[in-house]
Design a protein around this motif. Structure first.
Motif, PDB file in Angstrom:
ATOM      1  N   UNK A 219       0.738  -1.269   0.212  1.00  0.00           N
ATOM      2  CA  UNK A 219       0.017  -0.211   0.050  1.00  0.00           C
ATOM      3  C   UNK A 219       0.576   1.398   0.043  1.00  0.00           C
ATOM      4  N   UNK A 220       2.118   1.232  -0.269  1.00  0.00           N
ATOM      5  CA  UNK A 220       3.124   2.397  -0.309  1.00  0.00           C
ATOM      6  C   UNK A 220       2.454   3.551  -1.380  1.00  0.00           C
ATOM      7  N   UNK A 221       2.647   4.547  -1.095  1.00  0.00           N
ATOM      8  CA  UNK A 221       2.074   5.656  -1.910  1.00  0.00           C
ATOM      9  C   UNK A 221       2.654   5.842  -3.260  1.00  0.00           C
ATOM     10  N   UNK A 222       2.241   6.157  -4.198  1.00  0.00           N
ATOM     11  CA  UNK A 222       2.777   6.647  -5.500  1.00  0.00           C
ATOM     12  C   UNK A 222       4.073   7.368  -5.211  1.00  0.00           C
ATOM     13  N   UNK A 223       4.180   8.479  -4.284  1.00  0.00           N
ATOM     14  CA  UNK A 223       5.438   9.236  -4.351  1.00  0.00           C
ATOM     15  C   UNK A 223       6.450   8.328  -3.868  1.00  0.00           C
ATOM     16  N   UNK A 224       6.257   7.449  -2.963  1.00  0.00           N
ATOM     17  CA  UNK A 224       7.090   6.661  -2.158  1.00  0.00           C
ATOM     18  C   UNK A 224       7.650   5.625  -3.164  1.00  0.00           C
ATOM     19  N   UNK A 225       7.024   5.148  -3.860  1.00  0.00           N
ATOM     20  CA  UNK A 225       7.473   4.054  -4.766  1.00  0.00           C
ATOM     21  C   UNK A 225       8.029   4.830  -5.739  1.00  0.00           C
ATOM     22  N   UNK A 226       7.880   6.294  -6.312  1.00  0.00           N
ATOM     23  CA  UNK A 226       8.649   6.745  -7.504  1.00  0.00           C
ATOM     24  C   UNK A 226      10.122   7.107  -6.804  1.00  0.00           C
TER      25      UNK A 226
ATOM     26  N   UNK B 285      -0.317   3.892 -11.145  1.00  0.00           N
ATOM     27  CA  UNK B 285       0.715   3.426 -11.787  1.00  0.00           C
ATOM     28  C   UNK B 285       1.123   4.715 -12.823  1.00  0.00           C
ATOM     29  N   UNK B 286       0.155   5.217 -13.561  1.00  0.00           N
ATOM     30  CA  UNK B 286       0.306   6.106 -14.458  1.00  0.00           C
ATOM     31  C   UNK B 286       1.071   7.400 -13.787  1.00  0.00           C
ATOM     32  N   UNK B 287       0.881   7.757 -12.692  1.00  0.00           N
ATOM     33  CA  UNK B 287       1.126   8.861 -11.850  1.00  0.00           C
ATOM     34  C   UNK B 287       2.663   8.405 -11.684  1.00  0.00           C
ATOM     35  N   UNK B 288       3.027   7.218 -11.068  1.00  0.00           N
ATOM     36  CA  UNK B 288       4.219   7.009 -10.935  1.00  0.00           C
ATOM     37  C   UNK B 288       5.184   6.963 -12.081  1.00  0.00           C
ATOM     38  N   UNK B 289       4.624   6.319 -13.074  1.00  0.00           N
ATOM     39  CA  UNK B 289       5.326   6.759 -14.519  1.00  0.00           C
ATOM     40  C   UNK B 289       5.756   7.998 -14.889  1.00  0.00           C
ATOM     41  N   UNK B 290       4.788   8.786 -14.772  1.00  0.00           N
ATOM     42  CA  UNK B 290       5.089  10.319 -15.028  1.00  0.00           C
ATOM     43  C   UNK B 290       6.119  10.777 -14.217  1.00  0.00           C
ATOM     44  N   UNK B 291       5.814  10.649 -12.874  1.00  0.00           N
ATOM     45  CA  UNK B 291       6.857  11.112 -11.998  1.00  0.00           C
ATOM     46  C   UNK B 291       8.371  10.700 -12.042  1.00  0.00           C
ATOM     47  N   UNK B 292       8.546   9.432 -12.486  1.00  0.00           N
ATOM     48  CA  UNK B 292       9.757   8.823 -12.269  1.00  0.00           C
ATOM     49  C   UNK B 292      10.571   9.136 -13.711  1.00  0.00           C
ATOM     50  N   UNK B 293       9.731   9.117 -14.932  1.00  0.00           N
ATOM     51  CA  UNK B 293      10.188   9.444 -16.409  1.00  0.00           C
ATOM     52  C   UNK B 293      10.439  10.880 -16.248  1.00  0.00           C
ATOM     53  N   UNK B 294       9.515  11.925 -15.833  1.00  0.00           N
ATOM     54  CA  UNK B 294       9.579  13.202 -15.747  1.00  0.00           C
ATOM     55  C   UNK B 294      10.700  13.696 -14.904  1.00  0.00           C
TER      56      UNK B 294
ATOM     57  N   UNK C 152       6.083  20.826  -9.122  1.00  0.00           N
ATOM     58  CA  UNK C 152       5.749  22.220  -8.923  1.00  0.00           C
ATOM     59  C   UNK C 152       5.737  22.679 -10.327  1.00  0.00           C
ATOM     60  N   UNK C 153       7.159  22.530 -10.831  1.00  0.00           N
ATOM     61  CA  UNK C 153       7.240  23.159 -12.184  1.00  0.00           C
ATOM     62  C   UNK C 153       6.914  22.545 -13.402  1.00  0.00           C
ATOM     63  N   UNK C 154       7.033  21.258 -13.524  1.00  0.00           N
ATOM     64  CA  UNK C 154       6.812  20.621 -14.965  1.00  0.00           C
ATOM     65  C   UNK C 154       5.613  19.536 -14.655  1.00  0.00           C
ATOM     66  N   UNK C 155       5.312  19.151 -13.612  1.00  0.00           N
ATOM     67  CA  UNK C 155       4.271  18.092 -13.590  1.00  0.00           C
ATOM     68  C   UNK C 155       2.905  18.567 -13.411  1.00  0.00           C
ATOM     69  N   UNK C 156       2.729  19.924 -13.497  1.00  0.00           N
ATOM     70  CA  UNK C 156       1.131  20.371 -13.292  1.00  0.00           C
ATOM     71  C   UNK C 156       0.377  20.229 -11.984  1.00  0.00           C
ATOM     72  N   UNK C 157       1.202  19.794 -10.924  1.00  0.00           N
ATOM     73  CA  UNK C 157       0.725  19.362  -9.618  1.00  0.00           C
ATOM     74  C   UNK C 157       0.695  20.603  -8.753  1.00  0.00           C
TER      75      UNK C 157
END
Ligand SMILES: C[S@@+](CC[C@H](N)C(=O)[O-])C[C@H]1O[C@@H](n2cnc3c(N)ncnc32)[C@H](O)[C@@H]1O
Length: 375
Positions: free
Chosen positions: A4-11, A43-52, A87-92
């Motif tokens: 159950x780890x969070x997407x950011x933790x996994x990234x 999963x898509x969010x982790x992918x975007x964070x890791x690749x980005x 903040x700068x590139x990911x639109x979060x």
């Protein structure tokens, strides 16, 4: 990793493997997602964070270093980069990016993460010292691209390759980028039923399976047995009959003039597919390109022997450096006396005597192709 780890933790775990162990981004990401319990949106969010974060590493570091006065622990930098990317590139939204990122930081540097990310979100950077830093490429790579394809083309290419790759699916269900499909279609264009084509560097089989799906008799080779296994799996899944041979393309085990056509989709610097390989821009070197050019020429010379009179030799690469395209083409024609087949159809850009697609042209991968008429 905790269930159950969070997407950011996994990234962060994946980014640590890429940074500390030199792991390939796509391999470690896929393996980690496989094991996770995340739903497809996360999963898509982790992918975007890791690749980005991997692509924009240099721009993130520059942004961070304005607010850091001392060197920080590697893990702190990884977490901060992830925050900056959001903040700068990911639109979060900044407040969500800051609080969710600070939350996954170890207690000992939560205060630092909080202070730095807050300051960054309140003071957005507007004056980047160079395009290479802003677009997050190594200096030598921007210089190389600008000198090979011109400044404007290079900048647009660099920008396009910072966007996530498009998912393109062929009619038969195979995922293959548009420009790769165009190379395979050109390679068999005008062939008759029963004519033969050899794909000398075929793994994982994207082009070979497309060429073999029609009436042309296709044979595929690759130097690496494990990679030929990928071609076998893909052909089997698509229910395509595709004879496979493991061999070094510099010494192919076929009689001279054995095929109507030969495709050399050569190993290359891959600068046209950087959007798909997020970490590749930090790996490739000038020396590696020089080494690859020698191999590309050797493969072309060996392939030429295998083409029957009246046939064609096709050379393609997913890069656009002059060394691996125009310069190699000129040397090869001078050495062998073979002629180019003539201009390529739209939308291929004229590239010396061959053609080129830049990523920004079709929102695809960058490719170059040269075709030779064998007498
Ligand atoms: C650009 S990839 C080919 C992609 C493939 N044509 C496709 O469309 O899916 C280049 C391939 O060349 C192979 N290769 C590298 N050196 C080789 C050699 N000396 N002989 C044959 N294949 C080689 C690599 O293993 C790699 O699979």
């Amino acid at each position: 990793m905790a269930e159950g780890a969070s997407p950011r933790r996994i990234a962060v775990k994946v980014l640590e493997r890429i940074e500390n162990d030199g792991a390939f981004a796509n391999l470690v990401l896929n393996a980690t997602l496989e094991k996770s319990k995340l739903d497809s949106r996360d999963r898509a969010f982790v992918t975007e964070m890791v690749y980005g974060t991997t692509r924009m590493r240099r721009a993130c570091d520059y942004t961070l270093d304005r607010f850091l006065h001392d060197e920080i622990e590697p893990l702190a930098r990884i977490i901060l980069r992830l925050g900056v990317w959001q903040i700068i590139f990911g639109g979060v939204p900044a407040h969500a990016a800051v609080s969710a990122t600070v939350e996954i930081a170890p207690r000992r540097f939560r205060g630092l993460c909080n202070a730095v990310l807050r300051r960054i979100s309140e003071n957005p950077l507007t004056d980047w010292p160079s395009e290479a830093i802003e677009l997050s490429y190594p200096d030598w790579l921007m210089v190389q691209l600008e000198s090979d394809i011109g400044k404007q083309n290079a900048l647009e290419m660099a920008k396009t390759m910072n966007e996530p790759a498009l998912a393109v699916t062929r009619k038969d269900g195979y995922h293959q980028d548009l420009s790769s499909q165009m190379v395979a279609e050109l390679a068999i264009n005008g062939m008759r039923a029963g004519d033969s084509i050899l794909d000398l560097c075929s793994a994982p089989g994207g082009k070979a399976t497309l060429m073999a799906s029609g009436e042309v008799w296709t044979v595929a080779t690759d130097i690496r047995e494990s990679r030929i296994g990928l071609v076998a799996n893909n052909a089997e899944q698509l229910n395509i009959d595709l004879p496979l041979v493991v061999s070094d393309g510099c010494y192919p085990p076929f009689k001279p003039k054995a095929f109507n056509r030969v495709l050399v989709d050569a190993p290359c610097s891959g600068l046209g597919v950087l959007r798909r390989r997020a970490d590749a821009r930090w790996r490739i070197t000038k020396e590696e390109i020089e080494r690859l050019v020698l191999l590309q020429e050797e493969l072309l010379l060996a392939a030429l022997n295998l083409v029957a009179p009246g046939g064609q030799l096709i050379y393609s690469v997913c890069t656009v450096t002059s060394a691996e395209t125009i310069e190699l083409d000129e040397r090869f024609r001078k050495k062998t006396g073979v002629q180019s087949c003539g201009p390529l159809p739209d939308p291929w850009r004229v590239h010396g005597e061959g053609g080129m697609i830049l990523p920004q042209d079709l929102n695809s991968e960058g490719m170059a192709i040269f075709r030779y008429q064998v007498e």
